[in-house]
Motif scaffolding. Structure first.
Motif, short mmCIF file in Angstrom:
data_model
loop_
_atom_site.label_atom_id
_atom_site.label_comp_id
_atom_site.label_asym_id
_atom_site.label_seq_id
_atom_site.Cartn_x
_atom_site.Cartn_y
_atom_site.Cartn_z
N SER A 1 0.72 -1.25 -0.09
CA SER A 1 -0.25 -0.02 0.02
C SER A 1 0.71 1.12 0.07
O SER A 1 0.77 2.20 -0.84
N ALA B 1 -1.41 1.44 -10.65
CA ALA B 1 -1.69 1.32 -9.20
C ALA B 1 -1.92 -0.39 -9.13
O ALA B 1 -1.32 -0.84 -8.09
N THR C 1 3.65 9.78 -11.84
CA THR C 1 2.80 10.26 -12.70
C THR C 1 3.68 11.39 -13.21
O THR C 1 3.45 11.71 -14.40
N ALA D 1 4.88 1.14 -12.68
CA ALA D 1 3.99 2.46 -12.47
C ALA D 1 4.11 3.17 -13.62
O ALA D 1 3.19 3.75 -14.06
N LEU E 1 2.72 6.31 -7.09
CA LEU E 1 1.74 7.16 -8.13
C LEU E 1 2.06 8.62 -8.06
O LEU E 1 2.22 9.35 -9.05
N THR F 1 2.71 1.60 -3.37
CA THR F 1 1.83 1.99 -4.27
C THR F 1 1.51 3.53 -4.28
O THR F 1 1.80 4.23 -5.33
N LEU F 2 1.31 4.20 -3.07
CA LEU F 2 1.03 5.42 -3.12
C LEU F 2 2.36 6.38 -3.22
O LEU F 2 2.20 7.34 -3.99
N SER G 1 1.56 -2.07 -9.43
CA SER G 1 2.50 -1.71 -8.64
C SER G 1 2.19 -2.54 -7.32
O SER G 1 3.08 -3.02 -6.80
N PHE G 2 0.99 -2.58 -6.86
CA PHE G 2 0.54 -3.29 -5.64
C PHE G 2 0.99 -4.77 -5.98
O PHE G 2 1.73 -5.18 -4.97
N VAL H 1 -3.74 4.91 -15.03
CA VAL H 1 -3.64 5.13 -13.66
C VAL H 1 -4.12 4.05 -12.62
O VAL H 1 -3.38 3.44 -11.95
#
Length: 236
Positions: free
Chosen positions: A28, A162, A39, A116, A35, A31-32, A165-166, A158
């Motif tokens: 988690s 996500a 991006t 990502a 992103l 992933t955050l 990546s997770f 997107v």
């Protein structure tokens, strides 16, 4: 007798559940972070035609072809007490990162970066110039255009970034073992817990955790295909 009944009724131990919890926390957070970092990087790679963008794109894609142990080894050396990264983190007052959860996050971010960046880059490249030109004629600022035009139109990319990546972070092994070791409650995740069970000939627990990983991978790929029917390609 009571011990065997206990194992049959509860095949996963408290250490197994701790590894599952730590794996979900690591995936988690990674992933955050990814992103947030991927991006703007993917947007620059999609919009820039310079030689530097190709060189940076190659660097981003390197974890796709590098053995995880190689990446983990160099991260361990560079973040150690004699490495430039380790000296920098000590100068910042946060200590050394190897064999800590923060070190695992850093290694996971680097290792999963192409998973990502590339779905986002594909989405930004397929957008084309027309939506941006229309937004410009309406006097939308670049910031408003990105948030209210680009991101909604690139939502499948997107979502793919996500999910990939997770899922990729959940399945990490080599980088995690090299950089984090196998410390209970701190750096022991599901993949290293399975490794420990196999080493101890505890095949029942290894089967349960491995079967869970197989089921998780299938569900992730099924969800990815459902959310993004056009698919998500990774380029090397």
């Amino acid at each position: 007798m009571s011990s065997s009944l206990s194992v049959a009724a509860f095949p996963l131990s408290s250490d197994d559940f701790s590894a599952i919890r730590l794996t979900l926390e690591l995936a988690s957070v990674t992933t955050l972070v990814l992103l947030c970092l991927a991006t703007p990087l993917a947007w620059w790679l999609a919009r820039s035609g310079s030689w530097w963008s190709r060189a940076v794109g190659a660097l981003v894609a390197m974890p796709l072809v590098l053995p995880p142990t190689v990446l983990g080894f160099y991260l361990l050396v560079s973040l150690g007490p004699q490495g430039w990264g380790g000296q920098f983190t000590q100068w910042l007052g946060i200590g050394l990162l190897p064999f800590t959860f923060a070190g695992l996050v850093l290694g996971s971010v680097i290792y999963s970066l192409p998973f990502a960046v590339q779905p986002l880059q594909n989405a930004f490249e397929s957008l084309g110039p027309r939506p941006l030109e229309v937004a410009a004629t309406l006097r939308a600022s670049p910031w408003d255009t990105f948030w209210h035009v680009v991101l909604p139109l690139c939502r499948p990319g997107v979502v793919s970034a996500a999910v990939l990546s997770f899922a990729h972070t959940v399945g990490e092994f080599g980088v995690v073992l090299m950089l984090g070791g196998n410390i209970p409650e701190s750096t022991r995740v599901v993949s290293t817990q399975i490794y420990g069970h196999v080493e101890a000939l505890e095949y029942t627990q290894a089967h349960w955790l491995s079967g869970g990983m197989v089921l998780f991978s299938f569900v992730v790929l099924l969800a990815l295909g459902w959310l993004n029917p056009s698919g998500s390609r990774l380029r090397t």
